[in-house]
Design a protein around this motif. Sequence first.
Motif, PDB file in Angstrom:
ATOM      1  N   VAL A  58      53.377  29.461  23.445  1.00 47.67           N
ATOM      2  CA  VAL A  58      54.521  29.955  24.204  1.00 47.67           C
ATOM      3  C   VAL A  58      54.645  31.468  24.033  1.00 47.67           C
ATOM      4  CG1 VAL A  58      57.047  29.965  24.322  1.00 47.67           C
ATOM      5  CG2 VAL A  58      55.815  27.804  24.208  1.00 47.67           C
ATOM      6  N   LEU A  59      54.488  31.946  22.801  1.00 47.13           N
ATOM      7  CA  LEU A  59      54.572  33.384  22.545  1.00 47.13           C
ATOM      8  C   LEU A  59      53.522  34.139  23.340  1.00 47.13           C
ATOM      9  CD1 LEU A  59      55.793  35.733  20.873  1.00 47.13           C
ATOM     10  CD2 LEU A  59      54.075  35.219  19.113  1.00 47.13           C
ATOM     11  N   GLU A  60      52.289  33.643  23.336  1.00 43.81           N
ATOM     12  CA  GLU A  60      51.226  34.313  24.080  1.00 43.81           C
ATOM     13  C   GLU A  60      51.517  34.302  25.579  1.00 43.81           C
ATOM     14  OE1 GLU A  60      46.453  34.003  25.085  1.00 43.81           O
ATOM     15  OE2 GLU A  60      47.343  32.581  23.671  1.00 43.81           O
ATOM     16  N   LEU A  61      51.986  33.172  26.099  1.00 40.81           N
ATOM     17  CA  LEU A  61      52.321  33.079  27.515  1.00 40.81           C
ATOM     18  C   LEU A  61      53.395  34.089  27.889  1.00 40.81           C
ATOM     19  CD1 LEU A  61      52.114  31.604  30.260  1.00 40.81           C
ATOM     20  CD2 LEU A  61      53.805  29.969  29.382  1.00 40.81           C
ATOM     21  N   ASN A  62      54.437  34.193  27.065  1.00 38.99           N
ATOM     22  CA  ASN A  62      55.506  35.157  27.316  1.00 38.99           C
ATOM     23  C   ASN A  62      54.967  36.588  27.337  1.00 38.99           C
ATOM     24  OD1 ASN A  62      57.309  33.059  27.374  1.00 38.99           O
ATOM     25  ND2 ASN A  62      58.330  33.584  25.464  1.00 38.99           N
ATOM     26  N   LEU A  63      54.126  36.904  26.366  1.00 39.63           N
ATOM     27  CA  LEU A  63      53.603  38.263  26.271  1.00 39.63           C
ATOM     28  C   LEU A  63      52.695  38.601  27.450  1.00 39.63           C
ATOM     29  CD1 LEU A  63      52.875  38.543  22.442  1.00 39.63           C
ATOM     30  CD2 LEU A  63      54.765  39.556  23.729  1.00 39.63           C
ATOM     31  N   ARG A  64      51.910  37.635  27.912  1.00 34.17           N
ATOM     32  CA  ARG A  64      51.053  37.877  29.071  1.00 34.17           C
ATOM     33  C   ARG A  64      51.901  38.116  30.319  1.00 34.17           C
ATOM     34  NH1 ARG A  64      45.839  37.520  28.108  1.00 34.17           N
ATOM     35  NH2 ARG A  64      45.098  36.326  26.310  1.00 34.17           N
ATOM     36  N   GLU A  65      52.989  37.374  30.466  1.00 31.83           N
ATOM     37  CA  GLU A  65      53.879  37.596  31.597  1.00 31.83           C
ATOM     38  C   GLU A  65      54.522  38.977  31.515  1.00 31.83           C
ATOM     39  OE1 GLU A  65      56.733  34.506  32.044  1.00 31.83           O
ATOM     40  OE2 GLU A  65      55.241  33.007  32.626  1.00 31.83           O
ATOM     41  N   PHE A  66      54.962  39.343  30.309  1.00 32.86           N
ATOM     42  CA  PHE A  66      55.554  40.661  30.111  1.00 32.86           C
ATOM     43  C   PHE A  66      54.550  41.760  30.452  1.00 32.86           C
ATOM     44  CE2 PHE A  66      55.804  44.249  27.138  1.00 32.86           C
ATOM     45  CZ  PHE A  66      56.975  44.839  27.581  1.00 32.86           C
ATOM     46  N   ALA A  67      53.320  41.611  29.966  1.00 36.03           N
ATOM     47  CA  ALA A  67      52.301  42.640  30.157  1.00 36.03           C
ATOM     48  C   ALA A  67      51.933  42.832  31.627  1.00 36.03           C
ATOM     49  CB  ALA A  67      51.050  42.292  29.344  1.00 36.03           C
ATOM     50  N   SER A  68      52.134  41.811  32.436  1.00 41.27           N
ATOM     51  CA  SER A  68      51.832  41.949  33.861  1.00 41.27           C
ATOM     52  C   SER A  68      53.059  42.373  34.671  1.00 41.27           C
ATOM     53  CB  SER A  68      51.294  40.622  34.415  1.00 41.27           C
ATOM     54  OG  SER A  68      52.286  39.618  34.368  1.00 41.27           O
ATOM     55  N   ASP A  69      54.247  42.283  34.047  1.00 39.45           N
ATOM     56  CA  ASP A  69      55.492  42.534  34.764  1.00 39.45           C
ATOM     57  C   ASP A  69      55.975  43.977  34.651  1.00 39.45           C
ATOM     58  OD1 ASP A  69      57.524  41.569  36.412  1.00 39.45           O
ATOM     59  OD2 ASP A  69      58.864  41.204  34.730  1.00 39.45           O
ATOM     60  N   ALA A  70      55.668  44.637  33.544  1.00 46.79           N
ATOM     61  CA  ALA A  70      56.170  45.993  33.306  1.00 46.79           C
ATOM     62  C   ALA A  70      55.002  46.897  32.923  1.00 46.79           C
ATOM     63  CB  ALA A  70      57.217  45.978  32.188  1.00 46.79           C
ATOM     64  N   VAL A  71      54.519  47.646  33.902  1.00 43.78           N
ATOM     65  CA  VAL A  71      53.331  48.486  33.705  1.00 43.78           C
ATOM     66  C   VAL A  71      53.637  49.898  34.192  1.00 43.78           C
ATOM     67  CG1 VAL A  71      50.907  48.809  34.311  1.00 43.78           C
ATOM     68  CG2 VAL A  71      51.815  46.494  33.995  1.00 43.78           C
ATOM     69  N   LEU A  72      53.186  50.877  33.437  1.00 45.25           N
ATOM     70  CA  LEU A  72      53.357  52.281  33.820  1.00 45.25           C
ATOM     71  C   LEU A  72      52.365  52.627  34.927  1.00 45.25           C
ATOM     72  CD1 LEU A  72      54.361  55.170  33.531  1.00 45.25           C
ATOM     73  CD2 LEU A  72      52.927  55.414  31.495  1.00 45.25           C
ATOM     74  N   THR A  73      52.891  53.014  36.094  1.00 38.09           N
ATOM     75  CA  THR A  73      52.032  53.380  37.220  1.00 38.09           C
ATOM     76  C   THR A  73      52.480  54.723  37.802  1.00 38.09           C
ATOM     77  OG1 THR A  73      53.451  52.153  38.765  1.00 38.09           O
ATOM     78  CG2 THR A  73      51.564  50.976  37.847  1.00 38.09           C
ATOM     79  N   ASP A  74      51.553  55.386  38.449  1.00 37.96           N
ATOM     80  CA  ASP A  74      51.826  56.645  39.161  1.00 37.96           C
ATOM     81  C   ASP A  74      52.457  57.709  38.264  1.00 37.96           C
ATOM     82  OD1 ASP A  74      50.903  55.498  41.568  1.00 37.96           O
ATOM     83  OD2 ASP A  74      52.875  54.606  41.937  1.00 37.96           O
ATOM     84  N   HIS A  75      52.149  57.675  36.962  1.00 40.06           N
ATOM     85  CA  HIS A  75      52.669  58.654  35.995  1.00 40.06           C
ATOM     86  C   HIS A  75      54.199  58.644  35.913  1.00 40.06           C
ATOM     87  CE1 HIS A  75      48.580  59.949  36.127  1.00 40.06           C
ATOM     88  NE2 HIS A  75      48.687  60.697  37.210  1.00 40.06           N
ATOM     89  N   ASP A  76      54.839  57.577  36.376  1.00 45.52           N
ATOM     90  CA  ASP A  76      56.302  57.530  36.493  1.00 45.52           C
ATOM     91  C   ASP A  76      56.908  56.801  35.296  1.00 45.52           C
ATOM     92  OD1 ASP A  76      58.943  57.417  37.269  1.00 45.52           O
ATOM     93  OD2 ASP A  76      58.487  56.936  39.364  1.00 45.52           O
ATOM     94  N   VAL A  77      57.136  57.535  34.217  1.00 46.12           N
ATOM     95  CA  VAL A  77      57.665  56.933  32.986  1.00 46.12           C
ATOM     96  C   VAL A  77      59.105  56.444  33.170  1.00 46.12           C
ATOM     97  CG1 VAL A  77      58.167  57.320  30.538  1.00 46.12           C
ATOM     98  CG2 VAL A  77      56.065  58.238  31.550  1.00 46.12           C
ATOM     99  N   PRO A  78      59.995  57.175  33.867  1.00 42.46           N
ATOM    100  CA  PRO A  78      61.343  56.636  34.080  1.00 42.46           C
ATOM    101  C   PRO A  78      61.335  55.305  34.834  1.00 42.46           C
ATOM    102  CG  PRO A  78      61.344  58.994  34.456  1.00 42.46           C
ATOM    103  CD  PRO A  78      59.907  58.589  34.316  1.00 42.46           C
ATOM    104  N   ALA A  79      60.488  55.178  35.844  1.00 43.58           N
ATOM    105  CA  ALA A  79      60.401  53.904  36.570  1.00 43.58           C
ATOM    106  C   ALA A  79      59.870  52.804  35.656  1.00 43.58           C
ATOM    107  CB  ALA A  79      59.508  54.052  37.800  1.00 43.58           C
ATOM    108  N   PHE A  80      58.944  53.152  34.786  1.00 40.21           N
ATOM    109  CA  PHE A  80      58.413  52.211  33.796  1.00 40.21           C
ATOM    110  C   PHE A  80      59.534  51.730  32.884  1.00 40.21           C
ATOM    111  CE2 PHE A  80      56.217  51.982  29.495  1.00 40.21           C
ATOM    112  CZ  PHE A  80      55.759  50.696  29.660  1.00 40.21           C
ATOM    113  N   ALA A  81      60.374  52.649  32.425  1.00 44.34           N
ATOM    114  CA  ALA A  81      61.507  52.281  31.579  1.00 44.34           C
ATOM    115  C   ALA A  81      62.460  51.355  32.333  1.00 44.34           C
ATOM    116  CB  ALA A  81      62.242  53.529  31.102  1.00 44.34           C
ATOM    117  N   GLY A  82      62.663  51.619  33.617  1.00 45.34           N
ATOM    118  CA  GLY A  82      63.496  50.744  34.423  1.00 45.34           C
ATOM    119  C   GLY A  82      62.922  49.342  34.518  1.00 45.34           C
ATOM    120  N   ALA A  83      61.601  49.247  34.658  1.00 46.53           N
ATOM    121  CA  ALA A  83      60.940  47.937  34.716  1.00 46.53           C
ATOM    122  C   ALA A  83      61.071  47.209  33.374  1.00 46.53           C
ATOM    123  CB  ALA A  83      59.473  48.101  35.085  1.00 46.53           C
ATOM    124  N   LEU A  84      60.962  47.942  32.276  1.00 44.35           N
ATOM    125  CA  LEU A  84      61.154  47.342  30.958  1.00 44.35           C
ATOM    126  C   LEU A  84      62.580  46.823  30.806  1.00 44.35           C
ATOM    127  CD1 LEU A  84      59.314  49.966  28.702  1.00 44.35           C
ATOM    128  CD2 LEU A  84      58.538  47.640  29.218  1.00 44.35           C
TER     129      LEU A  84
END
Length: 199
Positions: A58-84
């Motif tokens: 369950v822990l691994e499944l949760n982490l994989r979902e998290f890792a695909s859901d909140a990713v830093l793109t386009d050098h946009d750190v504030p948007a990344f923080a919003g996704a987190l």
Amino acid sequence: MPRNGADPRTRILNAARTEFATYGLAGARIDRIAKSASASKERLYAYYSDKKQLFLEVLELNLREFASDAVLTDHDVPAFAGALFDHAVQHGDHLRMIDWARLETDGTWLPALEVMLGYRDEQVRRIRLAQAAGRVDASWEPAQLMTLVFGIASAWVHEPGVVLTNSGGSDSVAIAARRANVIRAIERLIAPSAEPAIN
């Protein structure tokens, strides 16, 4: 016919996610998981040798979902923080699972730990790229900045007054204001500064 059209293993995993997030590893009960999944304990043990193995999956499944859901793109750190922030609000059970794992396991969470470390290292690499592009203050050590971004984005999930009173947990206006404050704080944090950051 399987409940909700899901196969038994999926139903067991879904039931286990709720159970472990609520009670942790020690407090979770296999009989409750099996009952919630409309499965027998024997079927559950056919998939998982013991409760800890199910917890770690369950822990691994949760982490994989998290890792695909909140990713830093386009050098946009504030948007990344919003996704987190969004993920923390929508999936508070994921953060609770990490807390339970920290409290109740010996640290041998592989492959769950590998997922999280790989995710972190990739986001740190992307922060370096954002610095090279002039979007983030280059005086920050990227790994240190990554930790600060995580901390700010999840602040309301861990702040004692909010946690103990559950204040604003479902208030869309309060949530939107908190999200805006997270983004504002990160914008200020990464803005170019004449002062060197403290590593």
